[in-house]
Every structure is written in C-alpha cells, then in structure tokens.
Design an enzyme around this catalytic site. Structure first.
Site: not given
Ligand code: M6R
Length: 610
Positions: A2, A27, A75, A99-100, A482, A486, A489, A505, A605
């Site tokens: 949010c 966000r 959200w 928000n929260g 990573e 990516k 995601e 394994h 985000k």
């Molecule tokens: O703001 P932060 O680095 O604490 O966020 C952590 C994760 O939410 C963030 O890295 C998330 O995994 C990304 N969307 C990955 O691309």
C-alpha cells in the site's frame, strides 16, 4: 505494498495526490482511492479497482477538488481487491487511509459492531476509522481520539486521517510502516515514500516509530509514542526528480540495469585509497570496533539475501571471520545463539522490508556487538535504527526486480570484507587486489552490458519453456540463485538454482530437451568441477546455456550448448560481473513472454508487511 499520499495546501491538492499515487505505483497495488474535502461540499471519496488511471477516469466523471485530502494505493491483505475494500475508509465525517496490518482487527471489529457501527468492507482499516470515530464521539477531541485509538492497535501501520469539520488539518501516525512529512511553502504533505512528493518538495521530516503528527498549512506538530512533542529535523532529499523517469528506456528495469556502472561508481566514491579501503566511511565508532568483530550474522530477504550469501564466501576466505546468512523471516522467529563479539548485518534496498526491520529489532536484545545496515535509502527505518550504516548509492530503484541495488550491495559487501581483512592485517596482496578490482569494476560492468544484443536472441529459446535450472559453484552459486529469482519473478517461468555439485543428488532427473540449464562458469578454481557437472547435463540432452570466461577453451560449437563469453576479471569481482548477463536474460525473456516487467503480478517493490 500500500501507498499513502496526503496534503493540506493553499492550492487544489487533487492533482498532487494523483501524481503521488502514480509515483507509488512501483510498490505494487490492486486498487486506488482518494478522499478530498471538496470546497463547501464535505468529503468527496472516489475509488477504483485497477491502476491509478482507472481512478483518474473515475475522477474525470466525478471531479473532486479541495485543499485537504488523502489518497491511497491498496495491496490486498484483508478482503479481496474490490472497490468497497479500496481505501479511503469512512466513519461518519471521518476518513482514514492505512498501510500495514492491524493484527487485532477481529476483536476490535466485533466490539465496534456491538456498539452499533456498520462495516462496508472486509478490511482491517475500516476498524481504525470506526474506532477513532467512537472515541471522538465520546470526547470531541480528534487528536485525543486518534491517540486513544492508536493505543489499542496491534500490528503495523502508517495512517492518515482527515475530518470534515476540520478543513485545514491532516493527522498521521506511523508504527512499523514508513511515513514522511513533506515541507512546502505554507503547505504540508505526507507520503509512504519521498518519491511520491518530489514534484512538490525535496524537504522531508522522517517520522520515527510511534510518532504521530498534526499538520496544517503552516504548522507541523509531532509527538512521540508517549505524546511528548518532538522535533524531527527537515532533511533534503538527494536524488533529482529526473532520476525517477524512464527516459529513453522501455522499462525501469532496463534503465536500472544500464545505470549499474554509475551506481557502482557512486557507491565506491570516497571509499577507496591507493591500495587500501578508507574505513572512516563507517563512522568513528564502527571504525574503532571493526577489529573486535569475531563473528558475523547476515540477515536479509530476497535478492538482498543473495548478496549476503555471496558475502559469506568472501568474509570467511578473505577476512577469516565465521559468517552465517539467514532469511529474515526465519531468523526473527527462532532462538539465535550469538557468540561473543558478533556483528549483525542487515541488507536491504528499501530499508523498510518488514521482516528485515523486525529482525534488526529482535537482534537488539540478543547481545550483538553492534548492528550494521547496508541500505540504499539514507532516511529509511533500517538505517535510522541500526548502530552503524553503510549506504549504497544506487539511486531510486523503481522496477520491482532488484538489479542495481543488488550489484551495489555486493560492492558494499566486498568493500566491507576488505575493510575487515585490513584491520585484521590479513594478506595485503588480497587487499590491494580487491581495491584495484573495485576501481575497474564500473568499466568492466560497462563491457558486460554490451552482451545485450547477444542475449536478446538467446531469450527466444525460453519462449515455450515452463522450467529452467540455474547452476553455479562457490560465490557463483548465489549468483545462480539470483538469476533464477529474476527469471521467475518477471517472466513467470519456474526456475530453480542448485550448487552444481548437487545435480546428481536429485535435480538431474529433471533434465531433458525441454529443460534449459543456465550455468555461471567463470574461470576460477572450481571451473573444472563445474565442467564435469555440465557434461552430466549434456549427456542427458539438456539445453545448456553457459556464461563463461573468454580465456577458456570452449570446444566445438554445439546446437545444444550455447556459450556466451565475458571478459576475464579478478575472482573477487566475478560474481558482480556475471550478474549482468543473468539480469539481461531475465529481462529479455520477460519481453518475449509479454509480462509486465516493472510490475510483475502479485509482487510489490517494498514489502512492508510480513
Ligand atoms: O528492499 P529489500 O532489499 O529489503 O527487499 C527485499 C526483497 O523483497 C527484494 O529483494 C525482492 O526479492 C526483489 N523483488 C527481488 O528482485
């Protein structure tokens, strides 16, 4: 997550609220709404499911203009995405955005229903609106009613409140979710993120946990959790508004990938001497205590966690310090054994990730030597609450998929490793090599970005794939993780990463001609072992894509094995360099798949709730 925007100003604030919501779109959200005290016509609320543009269309049909208002992108957590659940929520003449998560919303809702309040949504937020209204009805003092209600809320919130009978007053509070106050000339604003307000101000007050405030055009009164008046200093936001625009790029993610040479250069600025690192960057207290550190615990989420995993290899090998790395959502809920003189490092792009922040707070009572935040946002909660800080200077990252934040985190962590090695009088050749390698890094990253056209054609291979494996060894195993994160995601292809030695394994059973296997294979001491693992994939008809060093003999070209070569680089910076083609790969696969690159489905985000 949010997002909140609010304003009290001489001018019509509706366009400012809408622009603020647009700037918070990154966000992640599913609906949006605005409530404005319309000149002479009471509170006007407009809400819409979907993007902010839908809200704008609704406003075009039903205009709302005024000098006091609050707005929100939602959200969904409690109640599905629907107009009746979108914020703002109203109780009588009083309007709230939130928000929260209010954890005790269920008993509060029951109590309020028993008192005769009628609910029109399934949200936890509506409880807050009715609760404040309930106390206001009793004592006719809105500030007191707000305080009393806040005292009963469990969970996390940033809240904004307006009342029809107070046309020049905006109330707000924060506990566990970020909120800033923007200072204008005879106007005040609030937002979840300063980015939302850069079109009207670059001067901000950052509320602390438990603070609440009452704002008018000319006055800003802030109180702490004990209702003591407090002064939160005005700070100037350092990033220019144009850094938030896409410019010539099709997506923020692509822009941010290409900003990495500059972001790394900015992060290193002022941190390196000729052949040593300048430990004073950490501040006087941290600098004097660096030599005392005997253990390190690293805690983070998502991509930031992967940065921590790379750092473990560096810290143990180069500084000789035992290091554990853990995701924050696990760490914060378990019993942790903290050896003497352990440093806790939290890593976060936003500095507002709920689990990481909670982990830091939990750690405060666990007997750590100190806590250090590695973070990209100077005014964030994480930075303000940690004992020591090491800032990355990636600039605002808007794309949900973290790119430049990750590589600058790695840079900060390699710098920190070098600082630890330096104060412990470890091998000076290693220290000098790190320093020189870091200095060349922006240029090397620039060269890796030139792989983009090659990767564009490679991405087509993923067009009909549903799964992919990523393999790496040593420091490149977290880079493979990573790469997989990516890809999944932003392209929604199921991707998993394995340490290549784990292949036999279990995951080898998945390998066939439908399974692309991406491997990260730089020229390091583990290359021969990795090659053997890749042979196991080839023997089973797997489609191999290998990112390798140009100095290594690649053998005969093969339709089932595509090799993309990168320039030779020192081992210490290799994980940072090999990240670039993986980012480009996921970006181009997402383009092929036609997904929403900057705002992938279901993701936000800034994850400000757990
Ligand atoms: O703001 P932060 O680095 O604490 O966020 C952590 C994760 O939410 C963030 O890295 C998330 O995994 C990304 N969307 C990955 O691309």
């Amino acid at each position: 997550m949010c997002g909140i925007v609010g304003a009290v100003a001489q001018r019509n604030i509706t366009p400012i609220l809408i622009e603020g919501l647009r700037r918070l779109e990154y966000r992640g959200y599913d609906s949006a709404g605005v409530a404005v005290l319309a000149d002479g016509n009471g509170i006007k609320r407009v809400r819409a499911v979907g993007k902010v543009i839908e809200l704008e269309n609704a406003l075009a049909n039903s205009p709302a203009n005024g000098h006091l208002g609050i707005a929100h992108t939602r959200w969904a957590t409690h109640g599905k995405p629907a107009e009746h659940n979108a914020h703002p929520h109203i109780s009588g003449k009083l309007v709230v955005v939130h928000n929260g998560i209010i954890e005790n919303h269920a008993p509060l809702r029951k109590r309020l229903i028993d008192l005769g309040y009628q609910f029109t949504s399934e949200t936890d937020t509506e409880v807050v609106a009715h609760l404040i209204a309930h106390y206001f009805q009793q004592n006719h003092d809105l500030l007191e009613a707000f305080r009393t209600a806040l005292g009963e809320l469990h969970g996390a919130y940033a809240l904004a409140l307006i009342h029809e009978d107070q046309p020049q007053t905006l109330y707000c509070a924060r506990m566990g979710s970020p909120l800033v106050i923007g200072e204008g000339s005879e106007e005040h604003y609030i937002a979840s993120d300063p980015l939302a307000l850069l079109q009207v101000t670059d001067r901000f007050r950052y509320l602390e946990e438990g603070d609440h405030a009452r704002l008018s055009m000319t006055r800003c009164e802030i109180w702490d959790s004990r209702n003591n008046p407090v002064d939160r200093p005005v700070k100037r936001y350092e990033h220019a508004a144009h850094s938030l625009e896409k410019g010539e790029y099709r997506h923020y993610m692509l822009k941010e990938i290409f900003e990495q040479p500059q972001a790394i250069s900015d992060t290193l600025s002022g941190t390196l001497g000729d052949d040593h690192v300048l430990t004073a960057v950490l501040g006087p207290e941290a600098e004097t205590r660096l030599a005392d550190i005997a253990n390190i615990h690293i805690v983070a989420c998502g991509t930031s966690y992967h940065a921590g995993l790379v750092a473990r290899y560096w810290i143990e090998e180069q500084a000789g310090i035992p290091c554990c790395v853990e995701v924050a959502s696990e760490y914060r809920y378990r019993t942790v054994v903290v050896p003497a003189n352990t440093l806790l490092i939290t890593i976060s792009q936003s500095g507002e990730t709920a689990d990481t922040l909670a982990a830091l707070r939990f750690a405060k009572d666990q007997g750590y030597l100190a806590t250090l935040a590695i973070c990209n946002v100077a005014g964030s909660s994480l930075v303000r609450e940690a004992d020591w800080r090491l800032l990355t200077h990636a600039g605002p990252e808007i794309g949900v998929a973290s790119t430049k934040a990750f590589t600058t985190q790695l840079v900060a962590l390699l710098w920190l490793t070098t600082a630890l090695a330096q104060v412990r009088n470890r091998d000076s050749a290693v220290i000098q090599r790190n320093v020189q390698a870091l200095k060349t890094l922006p240029q090397v990253i620039q060269q890796s970005l030139e792989l983009a056209p090659r990767i564009t054609s490679l991405a087509e291979r993923f067009a009909n794939k549903h799964h992919a494996l990523f393999l790496g060894r040593g420091t490149h195993y977290p880079i493979a993780m990573e790469g997989a994160l990516k890809l999944k995601e932003i392209s929604y292809i199921h991707a998993e990463a394995y340490a290549a030695g784990e292949l036999k394994h279990g995951p080898l059973a998945l390998v066939d001609e439908d399974m692309p296997v991406v491997s990260v294979a730089p020229s390091d001491s583990l290359l021969e072992k990795l090659k053997s693992n890749l042979e196991e994939v080839r023997a089973r008809g797997g489609q191999l894509i290998t990112f390798a060093c140009e100095t290594i003999e690649q053998g005969e070209p093969d339709a089932n094995h595509e090799v993309i070569t990168l320039p030779w680089v020192e081992d210490c910076i290799s994980p940072i360099v090999y990240t670039i083609p993986l980012q480009l790969l996921s970006y181009h696969v997402a383009l092929v798949k036609g997904t929403d690159v900057d705002k992938p489905r279901n993701l936000a985000k800034s994850v400000t709730v757990e």
